[in-house]
Write an enzyme that holds these catalytic residues in place. Structure first.
Site, mmCIF file in Angstrom:
data_model
loop_
_atom_site.group_PDB
_atom_site.id
_atom_site.type_symbol
_atom_site.label_atom_id
_atom_site.label_comp_id
_atom_site.label_asym_id
_atom_site.label_seq_id
_atom_site.Cartn_x
_atom_site.Cartn_y
_atom_site.Cartn_z
ATOM 1 N N ARG A 45 -91.794 -5.732 -39.341
ATOM 2 C CA ARG A 45 -91.504 -6.265 -37.997
ATOM 3 C C ARG A 45 -90.673 -5.288 -37.189
ATOM 4 N NH1 ARG A 45 -88.471 -11.320 -39.117
ATOM 5 N NH2 ARG A 45 -87.881 -10.078 -40.909
ATOM 6 N N ASN A 105 -92.509 -13.193 -39.289
ATOM 7 C CA ASN A 105 -93.073 -13.486 -40.595
ATOM 8 C C ASN A 105 -93.644 -14.896 -40.596
ATOM 9 O OD1 ASN A 105 -92.340 -11.032 -41.728
ATOM 10 N ND2 ASN A 105 -90.460 -11.810 -42.626
#
Length: 88
Positions: free
Chosen positions: A18, A36
């Site tokens: 990320r 996520n």
């Protein structure tokens, strides 16, 4: 402004996916988010120039060095996109 949603699967959690996606998106001038999912995937929403979106799509196929991307699924996105790029 074009926007896409991506679902990235494989070894993509716990490998700075990320944060690396955020860095890449900001370099490309894209807005959006990465988060996520409970099933182990990462969801990425990005908006901006079409060529920049294509560059991000190619980058997501590899991800950061520790990632092992198995699959990237993409769809057009018409929902809201935050300003800047956020990691959740």
């Amino acid at each position: 402004m074009p926007a896409s949603r991506f679902w990235v699967s494989g070894k993509v959690q716990g490998v700075f996916f990320r944060a690396s996606t955020r860095e890449q998106a900001l370099r490309l001038g894209l807005s959006g988010s990465a988060r996520n999912l409970d099933d182990g995937r990462v969801e990425v929403i990005a908006a901006g120039d079409g060529q920049s979106l294509e560059s991000l799509a190619r980058w997501l196929q590899e991800g950061p060095p520790a990632a092992e991307v198995a699959e990237v699924v993409r769809e057009d996105w018409e929902g809201p996109v935050p300003q800047g790029f956020h990691v959740a």
